[in-house]
Design a protein around this motif. Structure first.
Motif, mmCIF file in Angstrom:
data_model
loop_
_atom_site.group_PDB
_atom_site.id
_atom_site.type_symbol
_atom_site.label_atom_id
_atom_site.label_comp_id
_atom_site.label_asym_id
_atom_site.label_seq_id
_atom_site.Cartn_x
_atom_site.Cartn_y
_atom_site.Cartn_z
ATOM 1 N N SER A 55 10.419 2.560 -3.211
ATOM 2 C CA SER A 55 11.720 2.503 -2.528
ATOM 3 C C SER A 55 11.930 3.761 -1.695
ATOM 4 O O SER A 55 11.729 4.875 -2.162
ATOM 5 N N SER A 56 12.354 3.539 -0.452
ATOM 6 C CA SER A 56 12.562 4.635 0.489
ATOM 7 C C SER A 56 13.904 5.311 0.194
ATOM 8 O O SER A 56 14.777 4.729 -0.440
ATOM 9 N N ASP A 57 14.068 6.551 0.684
ATOM 10 C CA ASP A 57 15.345 7.250 0.457
ATOM 11 C C ASP A 57 16.427 6.734 1.395
ATOM 12 O O ASP A 57 17.607 6.775 1.066
ATOM 13 N N THR A 58 16.026 6.282 2.593
ATOM 14 C CA THR A 58 17.042 5.696 3.477
ATOM 15 C C THR A 58 17.193 4.230 3.108
ATOM 16 O O THR A 58 16.200 3.515 2.973
ATOM 17 N N SER B 277 0.852 -1.193 0.000
ATOM 18 C CA SER B 277 0.000 0.000 0.000
ATOM 19 C C SER B 277 0.887 1.241 0.000
ATOM 20 O O SER B 277 1.998 1.213 0.509
ATOM 21 N N LYS B 278 0.326 2.367 -0.508
ATOM 22 C CA LYS B 278 1.232 3.470 -0.810
ATOM 23 C C LYS B 278 1.742 4.225 0.421
ATOM 24 O O LYS B 278 2.611 5.079 0.287
ATOM 25 N N ASP B 279 1.207 3.936 1.615
ATOM 26 C CA ASP B 279 1.741 4.607 2.804
ATOM 27 C C ASP B 279 2.995 3.917 3.328
ATOM 28 O O ASP B 279 3.588 4.352 4.307
ATOM 29 N N VAL B 280 3.368 2.797 2.692
ATOM 30 C CA VAL B 280 4.539 2.048 3.166
ATOM 31 C C VAL B 280 5.597 2.057 2.070
ATOM 32 O O VAL B 280 5.282 1.843 0.903
ATOM 33 N N LYS B 281 6.847 2.310 2.459
ATOM 34 C CA LYS B 281 7.953 2.192 1.505
ATOM 35 C C LYS B 281 8.896 1.115 2.021
ATOM 36 O O LYS B 281 8.808 0.701 3.170
ATOM 37 N N ILE B 282 9.818 0.674 1.152
ATOM 38 C CA ILE B 282 10.745 -0.372 1.579
ATOM 39 C C ILE B 282 12.166 0.180 1.607
ATOM 40 O O ILE B 282 12.631 0.770 0.643
ATOM 41 N N PHE C 244 10.733 -1.996 6.426
ATOM 42 C CA PHE C 244 9.797 -1.051 5.829
ATOM 43 C C PHE C 244 9.970 0.341 6.432
ATOM 44 O O PHE C 244 10.560 0.509 7.497
ATOM 45 N N ASP C 245 9.393 1.308 5.729
ATOM 46 C CA ASP C 245 9.448 2.688 6.168
ATOM 47 C C ASP C 245 8.004 3.167 6.114
ATOM 48 O O ASP C 245 7.378 3.083 5.049
ATOM 49 N N ILE C 246 7.455 3.642 7.221
ATOM 50 C CA ILE C 246 6.069 4.139 7.195
ATOM 51 C C ILE C 246 6.127 5.578 6.698
ATOM 52 O O ILE C 246 6.763 6.432 7.326
ATOM 53 N N ALA C 247 5.484 5.860 5.551
ATOM 54 C CA ALA C 247 5.651 7.167 4.916
ATOM 55 C C ALA C 247 4.506 8.118 5.253
ATOM 56 O O ALA C 247 4.523 9.281 4.882
ATOM 57 N N LYS C 248 3.494 7.615 5.959
ATOM 58 C CA LYS C 248 2.311 8.422 6.249
ATOM 59 C C LYS C 248 2.678 9.558 7.207
ATOM 60 O O LYS C 248 3.297 9.336 8.242
ATOM 61 N N GLN D 77 -4.933 10.644 2.158
ATOM 62 C CA GLN D 77 -4.378 9.287 2.115
ATOM 63 C C GLN D 77 -5.462 8.261 2.464
ATOM 64 O O GLN D 77 -6.547 8.612 2.890
ATOM 65 N N SER D 78 -5.115 6.986 2.292
ATOM 66 C CA SER D 78 -6.152 5.951 2.330
ATOM 67 C C SER D 78 -6.968 6.012 3.621
ATOM 68 O O SER D 78 -6.426 6.206 4.700
ATOM 69 N N VAL D 79 -8.261 5.857 3.471
ATOM 70 C CA VAL D 79 -9.172 6.049 4.597
ATOM 71 C C VAL D 79 -9.290 4.760 5.413
ATOM 72 O O VAL D 79 -9.434 4.790 6.621
ATOM 73 N N SER D 80 -9.222 3.610 4.714
ATOM 74 C CA SER D 80 -9.410 2.354 5.450
ATOM 75 C C SER D 80 -8.200 2.124 6.345
ATOM 76 O O SER D 80 -7.132 2.669 6.098
ATOM 77 N N ASN D 81 -8.373 1.330 7.408
ATOM 78 C CA ASN D 81 -7.216 1.148 8.291
ATOM 79 C C ASN D 81 -6.499 -0.169 8.018
ATOM 80 O O ASN D 81 -5.899 -0.755 8.904
ATOM 81 N N GLN D 82 -6.584 -0.659 6.778
ATOM 82 C CA GLN D 82 -5.847 -1.874 6.411
ATOM 83 C C GLN D 82 -4.686 -1.501 5.489
ATOM 84 O O GLN D 82 -4.830 -0.655 4.616
ATOM 85 N N LEU D 83 -3.538 -2.151 5.724
ATOM 86 C CA LEU D 83 -2.409 -2.015 4.794
ATOM 87 C C LEU D 83 -2.231 -3.369 4.120
ATOM 88 O O LEU D 83 -2.420 -4.404 4.756
ATOM 89 N N TYR D 84 -1.822 -3.368 2.847
ATOM 90 C CA TYR D 84 -1.637 -4.640 2.138
ATOM 91 C C TYR D 84 -0.187 -4.792 1.682
ATOM 92 O O TYR D 84 0.474 -3.808 1.325
ATOM 93 N N PHE D 85 0.289 -6.029 1.704
ATOM 94 C CA PHE D 85 1.629 -6.352 1.203
ATOM 95 C C PHE D 85 1.487 -7.530 0.248
ATOM 96 O O PHE D 85 0.735 -8.459 0.533
ATOM 97 N N GLN D 86 2.242 -7.499 -0.856
ATOM 98 C CA GLN D 86 2.274 -8.685 -1.723
ATOM 99 C C GLN D 86 3.726 -9.006 -2.064
ATOM 100 O O GLN D 86 4.483 -8.121 -2.472
#
Length: 763
Positions: free
Chosen positions: A432-435, A410-415, A460-464, A473-482
């Motif tokens: 991809s995160s900057d760090t 999901s777009k609030d998470v970076k790696i 992971f990096d939480i970008a929110k 940003q996303s309203v639902s409180n679920q994050l998805y990973f694939q």
């Protein structure tokens, strides 16, 4: 704890936080990073293997999964990652709520897609043996018998090649059966692919193409010229066995004050070029058997003169190991070449001296290779581990090749990156995160070699962000990973395994209890161990103990219950209560305390930690201890010196060694031979029980651990004593119980450590 184990059994994943902190600031306050340890090929008989191609989102390329929202009437599915609406293709037209394809079943969060016969021929695996001959006759004898056994166990269709090296490198032409024939390369300078093509007469009697890249049977080489060096195991068994039988010690004389001249670097460079020319892109492993330090040509780690010792940790810290950086650079180049070709380097280092594992680490780890470290080629650690690679049994490794690992979230998470056996493919994107930590700057990684146990640590990096801009940003409180793993299955065909997960996130201070409920202390200990080991290597002047202590104090002061300034009021929720114990043992473990270990051993321990699952990493950090006594059956006991008693047997499993420790009374009875006398059958069984348990541990572990059987007060008892909490030491007030033991150390005990932690956490 059990629910985390269930999630791991289903999807092969353990996350540090199973409820995810909702904003960047919350995540920073949580101290332990939001991360996961993922085993891409974890065996699970319940995973369906689907004989068709996956359905991908046309926007973000993620795969249809149980979290996709499906509109059965208009035959549309909505991607949970980018919210793109996708139409189902024609062959999905019959789907309805009662007729779902397997990938939409809620319980199939992990599915595997198998390629069909039309998608390409099945490529046989390639094994290229690279064998050191600069050893004493006895060691060569051990190695010959181990190799002969391994050759018998090779799958019939697999291709085999054979290279030996000492002062020179010899590539054996196995396809020439009339008499032994080999091509010799000088051990002092690097070899290029061009030289290999010219000098090994790949174009004898033919004209060499002047343009384009020459790569394998599809590009410019005839299969006949490749088959001179790489043959099916079933065809060259006789020639190969005769080459192995005739292996002899390197014939060049070695003066008494010099080391043998061993050109390990050039041998591996020749092996990599040979595979690159003959079988690029298909699953191949270079299996290097090294019996001493490299002293010749590029990649050498020490000069030939015995008056110069091999580098130690102190030399590396002071920068007084002149060859170290050059050798690491050389192996980095080899690793890039191997990753480009999709090939693996496995290392079997068997010597009393160091052989250069610290320098070769980069090439082994980035290609996903196996590493085995033992004292001799005759040692069970080496012999049994080598057999285990090829033997098919319940615990076999299922070696797979040529993997590519991709992440979508999901777009609030970076790696930020991966710590583990893989190489970044530098596919930089919005994810991809900057760090960067470990292999980063990408959302796709190459895994040239992987097996059912290979585990990656994803950070992971939480970008929110907080505040007004977070409204959109996303309203639902679920994050998805694939997670997508595309790999060559050990049976030869290509497969794609897709794992999709969802986790809830909470923001603000109200969610502290929820965060604690989702905290996995074992996974967190494994992640902290990988992080500290990575930082020790990557950062100059890094103080690991200080870093771990600070992290632990911050975690306890954020999540502990206490009244300010009153240490006695401090308590931790059961979800966090074992974590300080893990950190106490990690501070004392071989990952942090490198004193008394060579750089090779430290590199080996780090490589093993970086590829093993959470359960195995926890045993490395905090060994398990089982006590056997006449009064009660086997029972787990605290890892403490008070566990020792004269009439007990202790079984310590510290992952790399398994120790059976006999109390002094038991040892005396055993030496008196009571177990062989009539009427003492119970004692014989009592001695046998820990041995059986140790055998069971050894059977399922790779590399095979070293077994130490010792007695109280014996010299080998140090293997146990070094791991125990010194609650009774020579300067403590309380004397040991009769038959107990004292540890002669100035290390603090766990109790003192906890007292200090409580005092600092409540400030």
């Amino acid at each position: 704890m059990s629910e985390f184990l269930d999630l791991e059994a289903q999807d092969g994943i353990r996350m540090t936080w199973n409820v995810i902190p909702g904003t960047k600031q919350d995540a920073t306050n949580c101290v332990v990073p939001v991360s996961a340890i993922f085993t891409p090929l974890k065996p699970n008989p319940a995973i369906p293997v689907l004989p068709y191609a996956p359905l991908r989102c046309r926007m973000c390329r993620s795969i249809l999964n149980p979290f996709s929202i499906v509109d059965f009437v208009s035959k549309i599915w909505v991607c949970p990652f980018c919210f793109q609406r996708n139409h189902f293709p024609q062959h999905y037209s019959s789907i309805s709520e009662n007729n779902l394809p397997a990938e939409l079943f809620p319980q199939y969060t992990t599915v595997e897609y198998a390629s069909t016969a039309e998608t390409g021929p099945v490529a046989p695996p390639v094994f290229l043996f690279v064998v050191d001959t600069c050893m004493i006759e006895e060691e060569i004898g051990y190695l010959k018998s181990a190799l002969a056994q391994a050759i018998e166990l090779l799958p019939d269709q697999s291709l085999v090649g054979f290279i030996t090296f000492g002062t020179y490198v010899q590539v054996h032409e196995l396809g020439f059966g009339l008499l032994p024939k080999s091509y010799v390369f000088k051990g002092t300078k690097e070899v290029t692919k061009e030289q290999i093509l010219d000098q090994m007469s790949f174009f004898a009697g033919k004209t060499k193409p002047t343009t384009g890249v020459i790569a394998g049977a599809r590009d410019g080489l005839s299969t006949r010229s490749i088959a001179r060096f790489l043959l099916p195991a079933s065809e060259c068994e006789f020639v190969l066995n005769s080459v192995i039988e005739e292996l002899q010690k390197d014939p060049w004389p070695v003066p008494a004050d010099k080391r043998s001249s061993r050109c390990t670097g050039v041998a591996l460079s020749v092996a990599a070029c040979l595979l690159g020319v003959c079988v690029p892109g298909s699953g191949a492993r270079i299996m290097a058997f090294v019996g001493g330090p490299s002293t010749e040509g590029p990649g050498s780690i020490v000069s030939k003169s015995l008056s110069e010792p091999i580098r130690s940790h102190k030399d590396l810290d002071k920068g007084s190991a002149p060859l170290y950086n050059k050798a690491v650079k050389f192996y980095e180049d080899i690793s890039k070449q191997l990753v480009n070709q999709g090939h693996v380097l496995d290392l079997f280092a068997c010597a009393l001296d160091q052989v250069g594992v610290a320098e070769m680490k980069v090439a082994v780890e980035r290609t996903g290779g196996i590493v085995v470290l033992a004292e001799s080629f005759g040692h069970s650690v080496f012999k049994d581990s080598l057999r285990r690679i090829f033997q098919s049994s319940d615990n076999d490794l299922d070696l797979s090749f040529n993997g590519i690992f991709e992440i979508n979230c999901s777009k609030d998470v970076k790696i930020q990156g991966i710590i583990g056996p893989c190489t970044s493919l530098e596919k930089k994107g919005p994810l991809s995160s900057d760090t960067v930590i470990g292999q980063g700057n990408t959302s796709a990684w190459k895994m040239c070699g992987l097996d059912r146990k290979t585990s990656l640590c994803l950070i992971f990096d939480i970008a929110k962000k907080d505040g007004p801009e977070s409204i959109g940003q996303s309203v639902s409180n679920q994050l998805y990973f694939q997670f997508l793993t595309y790999y060559q299955h050990h049976e030869g065909q290509m497969r794609l395994r897709a794992t999709t997960l969802s986790r809830k996130w909470v923001a603000g201070s109200g969610g502290v209890q929820e965060l604690i409920a989702g905290f996995d202390q074992e996974a967190s200990a494994a992640v902290m161990a990988r992080l500290v080991s990575f930082k020790m290597e990557a950062e100059a002047d890094f103080d690991p103990i200080r870093w771990l202590d600070r992290a632990l104090i911050s975690l306890c002061s954020k999540f502990g219950d206490y009244h300010k300034e009153t240490p006695s009021s401090f308590s931790l929720s059961p979800r966090l209560s074992i974590f300080p114990q893990f950190m106490f043992n990690l501070r004392r473990s071989q990952f942090v305390q490198v004193f008394n270990n060579s750089p090779d051993e430290t590199a080996y321990f780090a490589m093993m930690l970086n590829r093993e699952s959470v359960a195995n990493a926890v045993v490395m950090i905090q060994p398990s201890l089982i006590s056997y006594s006449f009064q009660s059956g086997p029972e787990p006991v605290l890892l403490d010196v008070t566990a020792i008693a004269a009439d007990r047997i202790l079984l310590l499993d510290s992952y790399f060694t398994v120790v059976i420790f006999h109390g002094i009374t038991i040892a005396q009875w055993r030496k008196a031979g009571y177990q062989d006398q009539e009427g003492h059958e119970a004692f014989a069984q009592f001695l046998q029980a820990p041995q059986e348990e140790a055998d069971a541990i050894i059977k399922e572990r790779f590399p095979v651990p070293r077994l130490v059987v010792c007695d109280q007060y014996g010299s080998q008892a140090r293997f146990l004593l070094a791991k125990l909490n010194p609650s009774v030491s020579y300067n403590s007030d309380n004397p040991p119980p009769p038959g107990g033991d004292v540890i002669f150390t100035d290390d603090v005990s766990f109790q003192v450590f906890m007292d200090h932690l409580q005092r600092l956490a409540v400030q």
